[in-house]
Design a protein around this motif. Structure first.
Motif, short mmCIF file in Angstrom:
data_model
loop_
_atom_site.label_atom_id
_atom_site.label_comp_id
_atom_site.label_asym_id
_atom_site.label_seq_id
_atom_site.Cartn_x
_atom_site.Cartn_y
_atom_site.Cartn_z
N ASN A 35 0.83 -1.21 0.00
CA ASN A 35 0.00 0.00 0.00
C ASN A 35 0.86 1.25 0.00
N VAL A 293 -3.87 -12.18 5.31
CA VAL A 293 -4.98 -11.48 4.64
C VAL A 293 -6.25 -11.57 5.47
N GLN A 296 -5.85 -9.21 8.53
CA GLN A 296 -5.91 -7.77 8.28
C GLN A 296 -7.21 -7.34 7.60
N ARG A 297 -7.68 -8.10 6.62
CA ARG A 297 -8.87 -7.69 5.88
C ARG A 297 -10.15 -7.91 6.67
N ARG A 478 -17.49 -8.33 4.48
CA ARG A 478 -16.57 -8.86 5.49
C ARG A 478 -16.93 -10.29 5.85
N TYR A 481 -16.06 -12.68 2.89
CA TYR A 481 -14.62 -12.97 2.83
C TYR A 481 -14.21 -13.88 3.99
#
Length: 527
Positions: A35, A293, A296-297, A478, A481
């Motif tokens: 990022n 991932v 964090q996501r 969310r 995922y």
């Protein structure tokens, strides 16, 4: 070459393990900085991810060629030059001001880094007497396990407290010191540098390998972001990979001095060991990709929190590696270690697939401890099994191919995980949305509740309904995922269980201590 003692040996141990850790850290340290790098260089996340792709392509090309290059140029010369390439490329990565610059320098860093990992272990083994080399293998294994875990932790800390160029610049003092120490303390093997005139360079084989394996790695790394075969570049690279690899195999089998001796794959034990190694690479790389991932996501961990949550459990594997090396040197069969390692990794996958969306980072300690233990039980035994039944002269080539297969297993795993997560996300999102049809009382009530909360906080009634819909959409994404990542963990666990019956095809040849030590040494030369 006399075996070094005392201070000289200590310097060699520290230098080689540090160089290997440095290379392994750089395989994962960039992941948490994408990022920041994309913003600084003014490019998209998809574009900046080329810094990962270029490094991986360079690694997978150079690994199978390391044995040949060390023979041709001399191991010490090759090692020092590779370290210089890695260090200079690290500096230039940190100084890059455009995407093309950093991709080129990152590729060169991968060329130097792949050689560092392969050659460091061989040099380390030569610093020990044959009877002590299994312990040396354990020491090196500690670095192999620790390196990839330090990457996200160190990268997260740097991004939180400094800027992204520092993730490359930290290599410079380490690289300079390691280069000087290597020049002063690492000796040359007997006959080193004298083979050059007798070795014919297999230019055709090297070019076919670069085209085939390089394009394959590109397809696996970039397939998801390029929408797979709907992209012309993916289709072209897939054709080149297929033609290049087929031509490489036939050509290498037809000449007397191939760059990579593929004839060793005729050994049944090595062939089946590569299957285990592929699955191990598949699971290890995919789990390292999926867990951060998810953390964090979905779970909201910072990059540093994610990396630090991996670090402590991994120390368990660091402690176990020399113990396993010692047991194997005493004649304990490696196959039970492989079986237990695969079972533990499958257990870790199913434990991770059952986590709650409300977990904290400490709740992952036990699953990650199980994972680390599984890694420890798989690592050295698979290296050992790869050389069972091979002639000593073929050890380096066999392990080189085995290591390349591990790398490709990881690339296949990450590609599969990306595609599988996308498909499962779409399915779960569709299911969640269909459970709340437009205009249903449940949906209306939920939106009204969120909107009233926004009005109470901001007093903005005009946009509250739109914001409420956005918040609800984010919650659905969310959750979708979250469920997709759990499905992927289950898939990894299933892969590890499916391959276990193939253990029946592995054989154990009883070795003397000297033979076991020689196998460990030769295995190291292509790691």
């Amino acid at each position: 070459m006399a075996t070094p003692k005392g201070f000289a040996r200590a310097i060699i141990v520290i230098t080689t393990i540090t160089a290997a850790i440095m290379e392994l850290v750089d395989t994962s340290i960039v992941n948490v900085a994408l990022n920041d790098m994309s913003g600084s260089l003014g490019v998209s996340i998809e574009d900046i991810s080329w810094v990962i792709t270029s490094y991986a392509i360079a690694n997978v090309i150079i690994i199978p060629l390391t044995s040949f290059l060390a023979d041709y140029f001399g191991r010490k010369n090759y090692y020092i030059v590779s370290m210089i390439i890695f260090t200079v490329a690290s500096y230039m990565c940190g100084q890059s001001h455009s995407l093309l610059e950093i991709i080129i320098w990152r590729f060169l860093q991968g060329i130097g880094g792949g050689a560092l990992l392969s050659t460091s272990q061989a040099i380390l083994f030569d610093a020990f007497e044959p009877k002590d080399r299994p312990m040396a293998s354990g020491l090196f294994g500690m670095g192999i396990v620790l390196g990839p875990t330090l990457g996200p932790t160190l990268g997260g800390y740097i991004i939180d407290h400094a800027s992204w160029p520092l993730i490359f610049m930290i290599n410079i003092p380490i690289g300079i010191i390691a280069t000087v120490l290597s020049f002063l303390f690492i000796g040359k093997k007997e006959g080193e540098g004298k083979k050059k005139d007798s070795i014919k360079i297999d230019y055709t084989g090297i070019l076919l390998l670069m085209a085939g394996i390089g394009c394959l790695q590109f397809v696996l790394e970039r397939g998801e972001s390029e929408d797979w075969f709907s992209s012309e570049i993916i289709r072209v690279c897939s054709v080149i990979a297929a033609i290049g690899l087929i031509a490489f195999i036939f050509y290498e089998l037809s000449i007397k001095q191939p760059a990579v001796n593929l004839r060793v794959m005729g050994n049944r034990n090595l062939a089946f060991t590569t299957v285990f190694t592929f699955v191990a690479g598949f699971g290890l790389y995919t789990s390292v990709f999926i867990y951060p991932v998810l953390a964090q996501r979905v779970l909201g961990f910072t990059a540093y929190e994610t990396g630090s949550s991996l670090l402590l459990p991994t120390l368990a594997a660091v402690v176990l590696m020399p113990i396993i090396g010692r047991l194997m040197s005493k004649g304990v069969s490696p196959i039970p270690f492989v079986i237990l390692g695969y079972i533990l990794f499958s257990v870790y996958s199913f434990m991770s697939a059952g986590v709650s969306p409300d977990v904290g980072k400490n709740d992952f300690f036990l699953p990650l401890l199980v994972r680390a233990t599984g890694i420890a039980f798989c690592q050295l035994p698979l290296i050992n099994q790869a050389v069972v039944g091979l002639q000593p002269k073929d050890y380096a080539t066999g392990i080189s191919l085995n290591n390349m297969i591990r790398q490709l297993g990881g690339a296949f795993g990450i590609a599969m995980a990306n595609n599988y997560v996308s498909n499962r996300y779409a399915n779960h999102r569709s299911d969640l949305v269909s459970a709340m049809p437009n205009g249903s009382p449940a949906l209306t009530e939920r939106l009204n509740t969120i909107a009233q909360g926004i009005i109470a906080r901001t007093g903005d009634a005009a946009t509250a309904a739109g914001k409420a819909l956005g918040i609800l959409n984010g919650t659905v994404e969310r959750q979708a995922y979250y469920l997709a990542y759990l499905d992927t963990f289950r898939l990894i666990g299933i892969f590890f269980l499916i391959v276990l019956p193939l253990v029946a095809f592995l054989k154990v040849k009883k070795k003397t201590k000297e033979e076991a030590a020689a196998a460990m040494k030769a295995a190291s030369e292509a790691h």
